[in-house]
Scaffold this active site. Structure first.
Site, mmCIF file in Angstrom:
data_model
loop_
_atom_site.group_PDB
_atom_site.id
_atom_site.type_symbol
_atom_site.label_atom_id
_atom_site.label_comp_id
_atom_site.label_asym_id
_atom_site.label_seq_id
_atom_site.Cartn_x
_atom_site.Cartn_y
_atom_site.Cartn_z
ATOM 1 N N ARG A 40 0.852 -1.192 0.000
ATOM 2 C CA ARG A 40 0.000 0.000 0.000
ATOM 3 C C ARG A 40 0.884 1.237 0.000
ATOM 4 O O ARG A 40 1.802 1.334 0.826
ATOM 5 C CB ARG A 40 -0.870 -0.041 1.256
ATOM 6 C CG ARG A 40 -1.821 1.118 1.465
ATOM 7 C CD ARG A 40 -2.660 0.823 2.713
ATOM 8 N NE ARG A 40 -3.813 1.695 2.834
ATOM 9 C CZ ARG A 40 -3.865 2.770 3.604
ATOM 10 N NH1 ARG A 40 -2.810 3.124 4.310
ATOM 11 N NH2 ARG A 40 -4.964 3.488 3.675
ATOM 12 N N SER A 114 -13.034 -3.395 -0.530
ATOM 13 C CA SER A 114 -13.296 -2.878 0.816
ATOM 14 C C SER A 114 -14.740 -2.447 0.977
ATOM 15 O O SER A 114 -15.280 -1.744 0.111
ATOM 16 C CB SER A 114 -12.407 -1.663 1.103
ATOM 17 O OG SER A 114 -11.116 -2.071 1.419
ATOM 18 N N LYS A 143 -5.152 4.742 8.766
ATOM 19 C CA LYS A 143 -5.793 5.263 7.556
ATOM 20 C C LYS A 143 -6.216 6.701 7.786
ATOM 21 O O LYS A 143 -6.767 7.015 8.838
ATOM 22 C CB LYS A 143 -7.032 4.404 7.249
ATOM 23 C CG LYS A 143 -7.706 4.739 5.934
ATOM 24 C CD LYS A 143 -8.883 3.835 5.668
ATOM 25 C CE LYS A 143 -9.404 4.092 4.260
ATOM 26 N NZ LYS A 143 -10.579 3.292 3.952
HETATM 27 N N1 TZP Z 1 -8.580 0.467 5.958
HETATM 28 C C1 TZP Z 1 -9.431 0.477 6.967
HETATM 29 S S1 TZP Z 1 -8.641 0.656 8.450
HETATM 30 C C2 TZP Z 1 -7.109 0.672 7.697
HETATM 31 C C3 TZP Z 1 -7.276 0.573 6.325
HETATM 32 C C4 TZP Z 1 -6.203 0.581 5.339
HETATM 33 C C5 TZP Z 1 -5.834 0.819 8.447
HETATM 34 C C6 TZP Z 1 -5.497 -0.362 9.283
HETATM 35 O O1 TZP Z 1 -4.325 -0.113 10.012
HETATM 36 P P1 TZP Z 1 -4.132 -0.640 11.503
HETATM 37 O O2 TZP Z 1 -2.868 0.025 11.950
HETATM 38 O O3 TZP Z 1 -3.981 -2.136 11.444
HETATM 39 O O4 TZP Z 1 -5.334 -0.198 12.294
#
Ligand code: TZP
Ligand code: MG
Length: 210
Positions: A40, A114, A143
């Site tokens: 990503r 998603s 995010k």
């Molecule tokens: N999409 C929804 S939450 C997220 C993404 C890319 C981030 C998840 O990161 P983490 O640090 O595992 O909460």
């Protein structure tokens, strides 16, 4: 139907200052037992993304034709998936639609989609996605501008609405991962809780996830 491993690590370029650091991190995850990784990079610099993706592909070997090899999933970008010889693409609600991505990547590469609420889960279930993500399950700093937290209840609801592999995401740690699987997820996607010691952390995830 495809299967998704219990742990789905996301290697997010924002946390690494060099391609070498990023690739070394991914290799540690593989050493910890990971069979699927998502790359990503929200900076949107296509040339950097391609360079990093190719390095991941090179360092973590294997390609689409190896049934036992590491699977690499490209976030957002179907074009870079093809050029870097990745095994699949993961798209969200603001990216190309699953149908459009499927036309680009063909029938064999994997496609993740998603979702953040029951309506989107139902749409994803009917779409050409191989697996669905649901989240954020818990509050997350991984995010920018995340959708509202869906909680374990959101995972349960999603489970009722699809038989596709369900990947939960958002704020998932070694401490809460088992509860997410209990709620019906097949897999947990994680960014932050792998960063400090990826190999050990991945091993611990597999231990608690069974
Ligand atoms: N999409 C929804 S939450 C997220 C993404 C890319 C981030 C998840 O990161 P983490 O640090 O595992 O909460
Ligand atoms: Mg996206």
């Amino acid at each position: 139907m495809i299967s998704v491993p219990r742990l789905y690590p996301i290697v997010d370029a924002a946390f690494f200052s060099t391609t070498e650091d990023l690739a070394a991190f991914a290799q540690e995850l593989v050493a910890g037992g990971c069979m699927l990784l998502q790359y990503r990079n929200k900076s949107g610099n296509a040339r950097v993304m391609l360079e990093q993706a190719r390095e991941l592909r090179r360092r973590c070997r294997t390609g689409v034709s190896d049934p036992h090899g590491l699977r690499l999933i490209m976030n957002d970008r179907a074009d870079l998936c093809i050029v870097a010889d990745f095994d699949g693409v993961h798209v969200g609600q603001d990216d190309l639609s699953p149908a459009s991505v499927r036309r680009i990547i063909g029938p064999h590469r994997r496609l993740g989609f998603s979702t953040h609420n029951p309506q989107q889960v139902m749409e994803g279930d009917q779409a050409s996605a191989d697996y669905l993500a649901i989240g954020p399950v818990f509050s997350t700093s991984g995010k920018d501008r995340p959708d509202p937290v869906v909680g374990l209840e959101g995972v349960r609801r999603a489970r009722e609405l699809t038989r596709k592999p369900l990947v939960a995401i958002g704020g998932i740690t070694r401490a809460n991962a088992a509860s997410v699987i209990e709620a019906g997820a097949d897999s947990v996607a994680v960014i932050s809780d792998l960063l400090l010691d990826p190999r050990k952390s991945a091993e611990e995830f597999f231990r608690v996830l069974g």
